[in-house]
Design a protein around this motif. Structure first.
Motif, PDB file in Angstrom:
ATOM      1  N   UNK A  74       0.843  -1.192   0.000  1.00 53.99           N
ATOM      2  CA  UNK A  74       0.000   0.000   0.000  1.00 53.99           C
ATOM      3  C   UNK A  74       0.881   1.247   0.000  1.00 53.99           C
ATOM      4  N   UNK A  75       2.040   1.151   0.660  1.00 54.07           N
ATOM      5  CA  UNK A  75       2.948   2.281   0.727  1.00 54.07           C
ATOM      6  C   UNK A  75       3.524   2.634  -0.646  1.00 54.07           C
ATOM      7  N   UNK A  76       3.677   1.671  -1.546  1.00 53.91           N
ATOM      8  CA  UNK A  76       4.338   1.912  -2.838  1.00 53.91           C
ATOM      9  C   UNK A  76       3.680   3.048  -3.634  1.00 53.91           C
ATOM     10  N   UNK A  77       2.374   3.015  -3.907  1.00 54.97           N
ATOM     11  CA  UNK A  77       1.799   4.134  -4.661  1.00 54.97           C
ATOM     12  C   UNK A  77       1.785   5.438  -3.865  1.00 54.97           C
ATOM     13  N   UNK A  78       1.658   5.338  -2.546  1.00 52.64           N
ATOM     14  CA  UNK A  78       1.701   6.552  -1.730  1.00 52.64           C
ATOM     15  C   UNK A  78       3.088   7.185  -1.761  1.00 52.64           C
ATOM     16  N   UNK A  79       4.120   6.346  -1.693  1.00 53.97           N
ATOM     17  CA  UNK A  79       5.499   6.854  -1.764  1.00 53.97           C
ATOM     18  C   UNK A  79       5.751   7.505  -3.116  1.00 53.97           C
ATOM     19  N   UNK A  80       5.248   6.879  -4.178  1.00 53.51           N
ATOM     20  CA  UNK A  80       5.435   7.445  -5.524  1.00 53.51           C
ATOM     21  C   UNK A  80       4.756   8.802  -5.632  1.00 53.51           C
ATOM     22  N   UNK A  81       3.523   8.894  -5.139  1.00 55.37           N
ATOM     23  CA  UNK A  81       2.799  10.172  -5.204  1.00 55.37           C
ATOM     24  C   UNK A  81       3.489  11.238  -4.360  1.00 55.37           C
ATOM     25  N   UNK A  82       3.943  10.861  -3.184  1.00 56.54           N
ATOM     26  CA  UNK A  82       4.633  11.812  -2.312  1.00 56.54           C
ATOM     27  C   UNK A  82       5.962  12.271  -2.922  1.00 56.54           C
ATOM     28  N   UNK A  83       6.696  11.337  -3.519  1.00 54.70           N
ATOM     29  CA  UNK A  83       7.983  11.688  -4.142  1.00 54.70           C
ATOM     30  C   UNK A  83       7.786  12.651  -5.301  1.00 54.70           C
ATOM     31  N   UNK A  84       6.769  12.416  -6.120  1.00 47.68           N
ATOM     32  CA  UNK A  84       6.488  13.340  -7.225  1.00 47.68           C
ATOM     33  C   UNK A  84       6.018  14.680  -6.676  1.00 47.68           C
ATOM     34  N   UNK A  85       5.263  14.656  -5.586  1.00 52.93           N
ATOM     35  CA  UNK A  85       4.846  15.902  -4.954  1.00 52.93           C
ATOM     36  C   UNK A  85       6.015  16.709  -4.408  1.00 52.93           C
ATOM     37  N   UNK A  86       7.007  16.025  -3.872  1.00 49.10           N
ATOM     38  CA  UNK A  86       8.223  16.698  -3.397  1.00 49.10           C
ATOM     39  C   UNK A  86       9.016  17.242  -4.580  1.00 49.10           C
ATOM     40  N   UNK A  87       8.947  16.545  -5.694  1.00 45.54           N
ATOM     41  CA  UNK A  87       9.697  16.927  -6.881  1.00 45.54           C
ATOM     42  C   UNK A  87       9.217  18.252  -7.477  1.00 45.54           C
ATOM     43  N   UNK A 116      10.358  22.089 -16.802  1.00 46.82           N
ATOM     44  CA  UNK A 116      11.774  21.967 -16.490  1.00 46.82           C
ATOM     45  C   UNK A 116      12.196  20.513 -16.401  1.00 46.82           C
ATOM     46  N   UNK A 117      13.492  20.287 -16.450  1.00 51.79           N
ATOM     47  CA  UNK A 117      14.055  18.956 -16.594  1.00 51.79           C
ATOM     48  C   UNK A 117      14.425  18.272 -15.278  1.00 51.79           C
ATOM     49  N   UNK A 118      15.030  18.994 -14.351  1.00 53.49           N
ATOM     50  CA  UNK A 118      15.540  18.382 -13.117  1.00 53.49           C
ATOM     51  C   UNK A 118      14.502  18.526 -12.022  1.00 53.49           C
ATOM     52  N   UNK A 119      14.073  17.511 -11.487  1.00 57.05           N
ATOM     53  CA  UNK A 119      14.342  16.087 -11.400  1.00 57.05           C
ATOM     54  C   UNK A 119      13.299  15.369 -12.272  1.00 57.05           C
ATOM     55  N   UNK A 120      13.658  14.242 -12.859  1.00 55.11           N
ATOM     56  CA  UNK A 120      12.757  13.487 -13.721  1.00 55.11           C
ATOM     57  C   UNK A 120      11.604  12.883 -12.913  1.00 55.11           C
ATOM     58  N   UNK A 121      10.378  13.297 -13.246  1.00 61.31           N
ATOM     59  CA  UNK A 121       9.186  12.748 -12.581  1.00 61.31           C
ATOM     60  C   UNK A 121       9.059  11.252 -12.812  1.00 61.31           C
ATOM     61  N   UNK A 122       9.273  10.821 -14.058  1.00 59.51           N
ATOM     62  CA  UNK A 122       9.120   9.403 -14.393  1.00 59.51           C
ATOM     63  C   UNK A 122      10.107   8.544 -13.609  1.00 59.51           C
ATOM     64  N   UNK A 123      11.353   9.000 -13.526  1.00 61.05           N
ATOM     65  CA  UNK A 123      12.368   8.243 -12.786  1.00 61.05           C
ATOM     66  C   UNK A 123      12.068   8.232 -11.292  1.00 61.05           C
ATOM     67  N   UNK A 124      11.609   9.360 -10.775  1.00 63.40           N
ATOM     68  CA  UNK A 124      11.252   9.449  -9.359  1.00 63.40           C
ATOM     69  C   UNK A 124      10.116   8.484  -9.038  1.00 63.40           C
ATOM     70  N   UNK A 125       9.083   8.514  -9.852  1.00 61.99           N
ATOM     71  CA  UNK A 125       7.902   7.681  -9.634  1.00 61.99           C
ATOM     72  C   UNK A 125       8.234   6.198  -9.691  1.00 61.99           C
ATOM     73  N   UNK A 126       8.926   5.765 -10.743  1.00 55.17           N
ATOM     74  CA  UNK A 126       9.196   4.333 -10.897  1.00 55.17           C
ATOM     75  C   UNK A 126      10.182   3.827  -9.848  1.00 55.17           C
ATOM     76  N   UNK A 127      11.159   4.643  -9.461  1.00 54.19           N
ATOM     77  CA  UNK A 127      12.102   4.192  -8.435  1.00 54.19           C
ATOM     78  C   UNK A 127      11.433   4.130  -7.069  1.00 54.19           C
ATOM     79  N   UNK A 128      10.562   5.076  -6.758  1.00 56.17           N
ATOM     80  CA  UNK A 128       9.839   5.022  -5.478  1.00 56.17           C
ATOM     81  C   UNK A 128       8.995   3.751  -5.405  1.00 56.17           C
TER      82      UNK A 128
END
Length: 182
Positions: A74-87, A116-128
């Motif tokens: 359950x944490x996986x999609x929440x972590x991804x959403x939070x990481x993109x939100x931080x991004x 803008x380019x930095x940080x990659x949303x796609x990379x952040x999401x999939x790695x989270x």
């Protein structure tokens, strides 16, 4: 990023041109496949991997093992959403333009990117997602991390991110998944 060296002596730019140069001799169907995978396919596969992991942990025999695994899944999609939100504020603060804006001669497989380019949303999401899955199920987590690495490669190959944008996304996704995991 005023001090960013835009010449070929910058390893980030050199690696960008080396990876993006692979599209020069590839057939158009291959470029389209990379474009689809990098933009939509790999993030969707990562989400499907979460669902597969959830299905697997539901069937575990012991309640304790299942409860901790379900919490991690359950944490996986929440972590991804939070990481993109931080991004989002990071991107606004750094304001690094896309590589094709500063460097002519890149083959851009996904035109129309204006943010803008930095940080990659796609990379952040999939790695989270990959790291969160790793906490729940080691084998599926390694597959998820592999998908994230492939996602990062696709983003550079597509000409829409520098390699350091992808590495920054990996670091941000990993940090959020590990630091705030249940």
């Amino acid at each position: 990023m005023a001090g960013l060296d835009t010449s070929g002596s910058n390893p980030d730019v050199s690696l960008l041109f080396d990876i993006n140069g692979l599209t020069e001799h590839s057939p158009s169907w291959c470029d389209q496949a990379v474009r689809f995978l990098g933009e939509y396919g790999l993030p969707v596969l990562a989400v499907l991997l979460v669902l597969w992991c959830w299905w697997g942990v539901r069937r575990r025999g012991t309640l304790d093992a299942a409860a901790s695994s379900v919490a991690a899944v359950v944490w996986a999609p929440l972590a991804a959403a939070l990481a993109v939100g931080v991004n989002i504020p990071i991107r606004g603060f750094v304001e690094r333009p896309r590589p094709f804006v500063d460097h002519k001669g890149l083959e851009v497989l996904e035109p129309g990117k204006t943010d803008f380019s930095f940080v990659s949303d796609h990379s952040t999401l999939t790695m989270a997602i990959g790291v969160s899955l790793f906490l729940a199920h080691r084998k599926l987590g390694l597959v998820g991390i592999g998908l994230a690495v492939l996602e990062g490669f696709c983003r550079v190959l597509m000409g829409v991110h520098y390699p350091t944008d992808v590495v920054g996304g990996f670091a941000l996704g990993t940090a959020v998944a590990l630091l705030l995991s249940p």
